[in-house]
Design a protein around this motif. Structure first.
Motif, PDB file in Angstrom:
ATOM      1  N   ILE A  62      -3.531 -45.841 -22.442  1.00  0.00           N
ATOM      2  CA  ILE A  62      -3.418 -47.270 -22.735  1.00  0.00           C
ATOM      3  C   ILE A  62      -2.096 -47.557 -23.436  1.00  0.00           C
ATOM      4  O   ILE A  62      -1.404 -48.520 -23.105  1.00  0.00           O
ATOM      5  N   ALA A  63      -1.717 -46.693 -24.387  1.00  0.00           N
ATOM      6  CA  ALA A  63      -0.456 -46.887 -25.110  1.00  0.00           C
ATOM      7  C   ALA A  63       0.728 -46.844 -24.149  1.00  0.00           C
ATOM      8  O   ALA A  63       1.649 -47.665 -24.248  1.00  0.00           O
ATOM      9  N   TYR A  64       0.707 -45.903 -23.221  1.00  0.00           N
ATOM     10  CA  TYR A  64       1.798 -45.816 -22.249  1.00  0.00           C
ATOM     11  C   TYR A  64       1.841 -47.059 -21.362  1.00  0.00           C
ATOM     12  O   TYR A  64       2.913 -47.616 -21.109  1.00  0.00           O
ATOM     13  N   LEU A  65       0.684 -47.513 -20.894  1.00  0.00           N
ATOM     14  CA  LEU A  65       0.647 -48.714 -20.050  1.00  0.00           C
ATOM     15  C   LEU A  65       1.133 -49.954 -20.803  1.00  0.00           C
ATOM     16  O   LEU A  65       1.834 -50.790 -20.238  1.00  0.00           O
ATOM     17  N   LEU A  66       0.764 -50.061 -22.073  1.00  0.00           N
ATOM     18  CA  LEU A  66       1.242 -51.197 -22.871  1.00  0.00           C
ATOM     19  C   LEU A  66       2.758 -51.185 -22.962  1.00  0.00           C
ATOM     20  O   LEU A  66       3.414 -52.222 -22.817  1.00  0.00           O
ATOM     21  N   ALA A  67       3.327 -50.010 -23.200  1.00  0.00           N
ATOM     22  CA  ALA A  67       4.787 -49.909 -23.305  1.00  0.00           C
ATOM     23  C   ALA A  67       5.458 -50.145 -21.950  1.00  0.00           C
ATOM     24  O   ALA A  67       6.477 -50.829 -21.864  1.00  0.00           O
ATOM     25  N   ALA A  68       4.881 -49.573 -20.895  1.00  0.00           N
ATOM     26  CA  ALA A  68       5.491 -49.693 -19.567  1.00  0.00           C
ATOM     27  C   ALA A  68       5.484 -51.125 -19.066  1.00  0.00           C
ATOM     28  O   ALA A  68       6.397 -51.538 -18.346  1.00  0.00           O
ATOM     29  N   ARG A  69       4.497 -51.907 -19.443  1.00  0.00           N
ATOM     30  CA  ARG A  69       4.392 -53.286 -18.965  1.00  0.00           C
ATOM     31  C   ARG A  69       5.008 -54.300 -19.918  1.00  0.00           C
ATOM     32  O   ARG A  69       5.039 -55.480 -19.625  1.00  0.00           O
ATOM     33  N   SER A  70       5.496 -53.822 -21.044  1.00  0.00           N
ATOM     34  CA  SER A  70       6.070 -54.712 -22.043  1.00  0.00           C
ATOM     35  C   SER A  70       7.490 -55.129 -21.667  1.00  0.00           C
ATOM     36  O   SER A  70       8.219 -54.386 -21.010  1.00  0.00           O
ATOM     37  N   GLU A  71       7.872 -56.311 -22.107  1.00  0.00           N
ATOM     38  CA  GLU A  71       9.257 -56.761 -21.944  1.00  0.00           C
ATOM     39  C   GLU A  71      10.195 -55.922 -22.807  1.00  0.00           C
ATOM     40  O   GLU A  71      11.350 -55.724 -22.460  1.00  0.00           O
ATOM     41  N   GLN A  72       9.697 -55.468 -23.936  1.00  0.00           N
ATOM     42  CA  GLN A  72      10.475 -54.646 -24.860  1.00  0.00           C
ATOM     43  C   GLN A  72       9.714 -53.343 -25.113  1.00  0.00           C
ATOM     44  O   GLN A  72       9.010 -53.199 -26.114  1.00  0.00           O
ATOM     45  N   PRO A  73       9.837 -52.375 -24.214  1.00  0.00           N
ATOM     46  CA  PRO A  73       9.041 -51.148 -24.311  1.00  0.00           C
ATOM     47  C   PRO A  73       9.308 -50.323 -25.566  1.00  0.00           C
ATOM     48  O   PRO A  73       8.401 -49.697 -26.094  1.00  0.00           O
ATOM     49  N   PHE A  74      10.543 -50.327 -26.055  1.00  0.00           N
ATOM     50  CA  PHE A  74      10.836 -49.541 -27.257  1.00  0.00           C
ATOM     51  C   PHE A  74      10.063 -50.081 -28.455  1.00  0.00           C
ATOM     52  O   PHE A  74       9.457 -49.314 -29.204  1.00  0.00           O
ATOM     53  N   GLU A  75      10.072 -51.393 -28.622  1.00  0.00           N
ATOM     54  CA  GLU A  75       9.335 -51.992 -29.741  1.00  0.00           C
ATOM     55  C   GLU A  75       7.830 -51.761 -29.594  1.00  0.00           C
ATOM     56  O   GLU A  75       7.129 -51.506 -30.566  1.00  0.00           O
ATOM     57  N   GLN A  76       7.339 -51.865 -28.358  1.00  0.00           N
ATOM     58  CA  GLN A  76       5.909 -51.627 -28.119  1.00  0.00           C
ATOM     59  C   GLN A  76       5.553 -50.174 -28.440  1.00  0.00           C
ATOM     60  O   GLN A  76       4.517 -49.904 -29.035  1.00  0.00           O
TER      61      GLN A  76
END
Length: 134
Positions: A62-76
């Motif tokens: 879930i954490a990886y998917l949240l980062a991968a789909r985020s506009e700002q993956p580093f911050e996520q």
């Protein structure tokens, strides 16, 4: 910010998320066994066992998917690491501060934060643990 700079920032953030994915999955999987070894000796309700399984086996994905789909993956991903640290502190408290598993979990979380983002993320992660530990 120009379009090309946003693309490079996003690409860099996605690379960071990919680099932290396997260590998170492996570390939380191993950490789950540390916590389970202590919970086994306590009168632990079923919902807590289920929560441990979700956190150890499903949260990394879930954490990886949240980062991968985020506009700002580093911050996520930085936010995900803060969540990891906070929940690690919760597990330490739920284990009644059992010395060896607690030290293993806190050490693993701290090393992960240092390896992933250096001193700044380590300090942010430690602040996430502090309210739970004290």
């Amino acid at each position: 910010m120009p379009y090309s700079a946003r693309i490079n920032t996003r690409r860099s953030g996605l690379s960071f998320a990919k680099r932290t994915y396997l260590p998170r999955a492996f570390g939380l999987g191993i950490g789950m066994f540390c916590v389970a070894s202590v919970l086994y000796t306590q009168d632990t309700p079923l919902w807590l066992w289920l929560l441990l399984a979700v956190y150890g086996l499903i949260w990394p994905h879930i954490a990886y998917l949240l980062a991968a789909r985020s506009e700002q993956p580093f911050e996520q991903e930085t936010t995900n690491m803060k969540i990891d640290s906070a929940i690690g502190g919760v597990w330490v408290a739920l284990m009644s501060f059992n010395a060896l598993p607690s030290i293993v979990i806190l050490s693993m979380m701290s090393m992960n934060n240092i390896a992933s983002g250096g001193k700044n993320i380590f300090i942010r992660g430690w602040h996430c643990k502090s309210p739970v530990v004290y």
